[in-house]
Scaffold this motif. Structure first.
Motif, PDB file in Angstrom:
ATOM      1  N   SER A   1       0.845  -1.200   0.000  1.00  0.00           N
ATOM      2  CA  SER A   1       0.000   0.000   0.000  1.00  0.00           C
ATOM      3  C   SER A   1       0.880   1.249   0.000  1.00  0.00           C
ATOM      4  N   ALA A   2       0.749   2.045  -1.078  1.00  0.00           N
ATOM      5  CA  ALA A   2       1.517   3.290  -1.158  1.00  0.00           C
ATOM      6  C   ALA A   2       1.070   4.267  -0.077  1.00  0.00           C
ATOM      7  N   GLN A   3      -0.229   4.237   0.281  1.00  0.00           N
ATOM      8  CA  GLN A   3      -0.727   5.124   1.340  1.00  0.00           C
ATOM      9  C   GLN A   3      -0.081   4.774   2.677  1.00  0.00           C
ATOM     10  N   GLN A   4      -0.018   3.477   2.986  1.00  0.00           N
ATOM     11  CA  GLN A   4       0.639   3.058   4.224  1.00  0.00           C
ATOM     12  C   GLN A   4       2.132   3.381   4.156  1.00  0.00           C
ATOM     13  N   GLY A   5       2.708   3.248   2.957  1.00  0.00           N
ATOM     14  CA  GLY A   5       4.118   3.586   2.766  1.00  0.00           C
ATOM     15  C   GLY A   5       4.397   5.045   3.032  1.00  0.00           C
ATOM     16  N   GLN A   6       3.457   5.921   2.666  1.00  0.00           N
ATOM     17  CA  GLN A   6       3.621   7.348   2.947  1.00  0.00           C
ATOM     18  C   GLN A   6       3.658   7.583   4.453  1.00  0.00           C
ATOM     19  N   SER A   7       2.823   6.854   5.174  1.00  0.00           N
ATOM     20  CA  SER A   7       2.822   6.962   6.635  1.00  0.00           C
ATOM     21  C   SER A   7       4.113   6.379   7.220  1.00  0.00           C
TER      22      SER A   7
ATOM     23  N   GLU B   1       6.108  -1.259   1.323  1.00  0.00           N
ATOM     24  CA  GLU B   1       5.160  -0.146   1.306  1.00  0.00           C
ATOM     25  C   GLU B   1       5.869   1.185   1.066  1.00  0.00           C
ATOM     26  N   ILE B   2       7.028   1.369   1.684  1.00  0.00           N
ATOM     27  CA  ILE B   2       7.789   2.610   1.474  1.00  0.00           C
ATOM     28  C   ILE B   2       8.249   2.700   0.025  1.00  0.00           C
TER      29      ILE B   2
ATOM     30  N   TYR C   1       5.392   3.667  -2.117  1.00  0.00           N
ATOM     31  CA  TYR C   1       5.148   5.105  -1.977  1.00  0.00           C
ATOM     32  C   TYR C   1       6.186   5.910  -2.756  1.00  0.00           C
TER      33      TYR C   1
ATOM     34  N   SER D   1       5.373   5.826  -6.344  1.00  0.00           N
ATOM     35  CA  SER D   1       4.213   6.654  -6.712  1.00  0.00           C
ATOM     36  C   SER D   1       4.528   8.142  -6.615  1.00  0.00           C
ATOM     37  N   ASN D   2       5.543   8.500  -5.870  1.00  0.00           N
ATOM     38  CA  ASN D   2       5.938   9.892  -5.661  1.00  0.00           C
ATOM     39  C   ASN D   2       6.896  10.317  -6.782  1.00  0.00           C
TER      40      ASN D   2
END
Length: 193
Positions: free
Chosen positions: A70-76, A160-161, A164, A167-168
């Motif tokens: 999960s890219a969202q979890q990776g952002q966190s 996950e990171i 992210y 995706s960034n």
């Protein structure tokens, strides 16, 4: 009290202090303990594996973890990196370089950032595998690097990171698909049947 008596008292105090310092130095010379060349005792114990203990599981290739990351979890999860890095396009570097678009970028290529000689010598690009190895333990990956981060031992968090970070970017790389990431034995990874 006149000055003569005051001088006698102060002289007695000073003489006593000098005597005590001299005694301390003399006793240190007489009673100096010898320090062993190798401190402590060596106790040799034959190590036997514990009953029922198994070897540590082999590391899962990052390509198997990325399809479900999960890219969202990776952002966190990547918030720990904010101490030294920035993630926004065009943002200035902090202690570490800006990480916008890092996936697929040449190693040590952020303009205006002073990388260590060891990282410059590493060469190559930041692939999913290279980032996984780096985030796991930067100092083991590139000995002598200036990055003092201890790493992230969790394979899932690293995936996950990396998702992210991918995706960034202006042009994210395609993540491996679950079918492409199947282990060599042909069976899909655990939990993907």
């Amino acid at each position: 009290m006149n000055s003569f008596e005051l001088n006698k008292v102060l002289g007695a105090v000073l003489g006593t202090c000098l005597f005590l310092v001299a005694m301390h130095i003399a006793s240190g010379a007489v009673f100096t303990p010898t320090t062993p060349a190798k401190p402590g005792y060596v106790i040799e114990v034959k190590e036997e594996p514990a009953a029922g203990a198994t070897a540590a599981p082999a590391a899962v290739p990052i390509a198997q973890l990325l399809p479900t990351a999960s890219a969202q979890q990776g952002q966190s999860d990547a918030k720990v990196c904010l101490t030294c890095h920035t993630f926004g396009k065009g943002e200035a570097a902090k202690v570490g370089p800006n990480l916008y678009g890092v996936v697929g970028r040449q190693v040590a290529s952020q303009p205006g950032f002073n990388y260590s000689a060891q990282l410059k010598a590493m060469g190559g690009t930041w692939t999913f595998d290279a980032l996984n190895k780096w985030i796991d333990n930067p100092r083991a990956d590139v000995p002598g690097t200036m990055m003092t981060f201890g790493g992230i031992p969790s394979e899932k968090q690293r995936a996950e990171i990396i998702a992210y970070l991918n995706s960034n970017s202006d042009s994210p790389l395609p993540l491996p698909k679950a079918a492409d990431a199947a282990p060599a034995g042909g069976s899909p990874p655990a939990g993907q049947k």
